[in-house]
Write a protein that holds these residues in place. Structure first.
Motif, PDB file in Angstrom:
ATOM      1  N   UNK A 237       0.839  -1.205   0.000  1.00  0.00           N
ATOM      2  CA  UNK A 237       0.000   0.000   0.000  1.00  0.00           C
ATOM      3  C   UNK A 237       0.871   1.250   0.000  1.00  0.00           C
ATOM      4  N   UNK A 238       1.913   1.250   0.815  1.00  0.00           N
ATOM      5  CA  UNK A 238       2.819   2.403   0.870  1.00  0.00           C
ATOM      6  C   UNK A 238       3.516   2.616  -0.470  1.00  0.00           C
ATOM      7  N   UNK A 239       3.930   1.531  -1.099  1.00  0.00           N
ATOM      8  CA  UNK A 239       4.604   1.612  -2.401  1.00  0.00           C
ATOM      9  C   UNK A 239       3.659   2.167  -3.458  1.00  0.00           C
ATOM     10  N   UNK A 240       2.439   1.635  -3.498  1.00  0.00           N
ATOM     11  CA  UNK A 240       1.471   2.083  -4.499  1.00  0.00           C
ATOM     12  C   UNK A 240       1.163   3.564  -4.351  1.00  0.00           C
ATOM     13  N   UNK A 241       1.013   4.022  -3.126  1.00  0.00           N
ATOM     14  CA  UNK A 241       0.709   5.438  -2.895  1.00  0.00           C
ATOM     15  C   UNK A 241       1.879   6.322  -3.300  1.00  0.00           C
ATOM     16  N   UNK A 242       3.089   5.890  -2.999  1.00  0.00           N
ATOM     17  CA  UNK A 242       4.263   6.680  -3.353  1.00  0.00           C
ATOM     18  C   UNK A 242       4.395   6.779  -4.871  1.00  0.00           C
ATOM     19  N   UNK A 243       4.174   5.676  -5.566  1.00  0.00           N
ATOM     20  CA  UNK A 243       4.233   5.687  -7.028  1.00  0.00           C
ATOM     21  C   UNK A 243       3.169   6.618  -7.594  1.00  0.00           C
ATOM     22  N   UNK A 244       1.954   6.540  -7.067  1.00  0.00           N
ATOM     23  CA  UNK A 244       0.849   7.363  -7.572  1.00  0.00           C
ATOM     24  C   UNK A 244       1.146   8.848  -7.435  1.00  0.00           C
ATOM     25  N   UNK A 245       1.721   9.246  -6.304  1.00  0.00           N
ATOM     26  CA  UNK A 245       2.004  10.661  -6.059  1.00  0.00           C
ATOM     27  C   UNK A 245       3.155  11.155  -6.931  1.00  0.00           C
ATOM     28  N   UNK A 246       4.077  10.279  -7.291  1.00  0.00           N
ATOM     29  CA  UNK A 246       5.305  10.695  -7.987  1.00  0.00           C
ATOM     30  C   UNK A 246       5.385  10.212  -9.428  1.00  0.00           C
ATOM     31  N   UNK A 247       4.238   9.913 -10.035  1.00  0.00           N
ATOM     32  CA  UNK A 247       4.244   9.390 -11.399  1.00  0.00           C
ATOM     33  C   UNK A 247       4.932  10.319 -12.390  1.00  0.00           C
ATOM     34  N   UNK A 248       4.797  11.631 -12.191  1.00  0.00           N
ATOM     35  CA  UNK A 248       5.357  12.592 -13.134  1.00  0.00           C
ATOM     36  C   UNK A 248       6.847  12.811 -13.013  1.00  0.00           C
ATOM     37  N   UNK A 249       7.473  12.199 -12.030  1.00  0.00           N
ATOM     38  CA  UNK A 249       8.908  12.389 -11.812  1.00  0.00           C
ATOM     39  C   UNK A 249       9.689  11.365 -12.634  1.00  0.00           C
ATOM     40  N   UNK A 250      10.479  11.820 -13.631  1.00  0.00           N
ATOM     41  CA  UNK A 250      11.245  10.864 -14.443  1.00  0.00           C
ATOM     42  C   UNK A 250      12.294  10.103 -13.660  1.00  0.00           C
ATOM     43  N   UNK A 251      12.633  10.587 -12.449  1.00  0.00           N
ATOM     44  CA  UNK A 251      13.637   9.924 -11.612  1.00  0.00           C
ATOM     45  C   UNK A 251      13.018   8.889 -10.672  1.00  0.00           C
TER      46      UNK A 251
END
Length: 340
Positions: A238-252
């Motif tokens: 759950x923590x991983x999915x949320x972090x990915x969702x918030x930072x999708x626009x970051x190419x890094x």
């Protein structure tokens, strides 16, 4: 909407499959209880997927039910309003084996509680709440008295693309009394009022928007952490999915960075995703493509494809165009021009 018999509605659905045309309300008015029950079983299985129905002992001669359906042609999405006497619906492993299409049902009771059993968990869902039924796993569902409910049918692939491991959510009732849960249910009702006036593309967008709202409801519910066999593993996911969702626009946004933020090793991160059907990078790419696709749908005119690609973390426009075509079967420019 004209009243018709269940026999005519069954024939109409199997023959025409009208796009988002309401089929009903369809009143069972045959003179035989067994005949009316058979007709109801037939139309329910055609509308959702094959099910076995048990009607128990009714104190009247005729089983009564009505059904309205809104469906976009060529889409696995549908929205329906179902009202009937008490009944028990069950989905067996043999029925699943013979069914080529995977679907999820979101059921919202309006009049009385429904019972639901799947994956060894029994639920009682009262009005003001809703449940998620996984169509490719056995289950039982029903109600003990006259009921009225909304049912939102979602293609399995769309559900699994938007919500990772959605089967986790079939073990809980979700509130529709306030907040995003209430907004989700109200949006479905709005869809039923206006979808007939929309084009086919707009109809699909409405249902996809409803799925997006559903994903917000499910992802905000912390109880899923307690429904998995491994609490710690689920908490990490759950923590991983949320972090990915918030930072999708970051190419890094790399697997190493995700692992570091979540306080786990890179090796363990890859292990967590091993049974999901996606690599970490593959999941991130899928979410970026879905986000870019939604933006191109919402803002077709004057949208620069390169800007959309960069906004969602793709640093190379050529790569974006290549993987977009691989994922959706058409290029981003073809999709934009078709909507424009």
């Amino acid at each position: 909407m004209n009243t018709t018999t269940i026999m005519s509605t069954v024939n109409e659905l199997s023959r025409n499959h009208e796009p988002v045309k309401a089929s009903g309300p369809s009143r069972l008015n045959t003179q035989s209880r067994s005949s009316s029950q058979n007709r109801w079983t037939q139309i329910i299985s055609q509308t959702y997927f094959p099910l076995t129905l048990n009607y128990g002992d009714h104190d009247k001669n005729i089983f009564q039910g009505s059904l309205k359906i809104w469906k976009a042609e060529g889409s696995g999405y549908s929205l329906s309003r179902l009202c009937s006497d008490k009944a028990k619906y069950s989905r067996s492993q043999s029925q699943i084996f013979e069914d080529n299409h995977s679907s999820f049902l979101v059921t919202i009771p309006l009049r009385t509680s429904v019972f639901f059993s799947q994956h060894g968990r029994d639920l009682s869902c009262p009005p003001g709440h809703f449940i998620v039924e996984q169509g490719d796993a056995p289950y039982q569902f029903g109600y003990e008295s006259l009921n009225d409910m909304w049912v939102f049918k979602i293609p399995g692939e769309s559900m699994k693309t938007r919500i990772r491991r959605p089967e986790r959510y079939s073990q809980h009732c979700f509130s529709a009394r306030k907040g995003i849960g209430c907004a989700f249910v109200e949006f479905l009702m709005i869809c039923s009022q206006h979808v007939n006036d929309c084009s086919l593309e707009e109809q699909n967008r409405l249902f996809e928007q409803a799925l997006g709202m559903l994903s917000l409801v499910l992802e905000q519910d912390e109880r899923v952490l307690n429904s998995d066999q491994s609490h710690l593993k689920t908490a990490h996911l759950v923590r991983i999915e949320r972090y990915i969702s918030v930072n999708l626009g970051d190419p890094e946004l790399t697997p190493a960075r995700i692992a570091h933020f979540c306080g786990i090793s890179l090796r363990y991160l890859h292990k967590l995703f091993a049974g999901s059907g996606y690599t970490v990078s593959g999941w991130v790419r899928m979410q970026r493509l879905e986000a870019a696709h939604r933006e191109l749908e919402a803002l077709p005119e004057g949208v620069n494809i390169g800007e959309v690609a960069y906004r969602w973390g793709f640093s190379n426009q050529a790569q974006f165009c290549r993987v977009f075509r691989q994922q959706f079967g058409y290029s981003a420019s073809e999709f934009r021009d078709r909507l424009g």
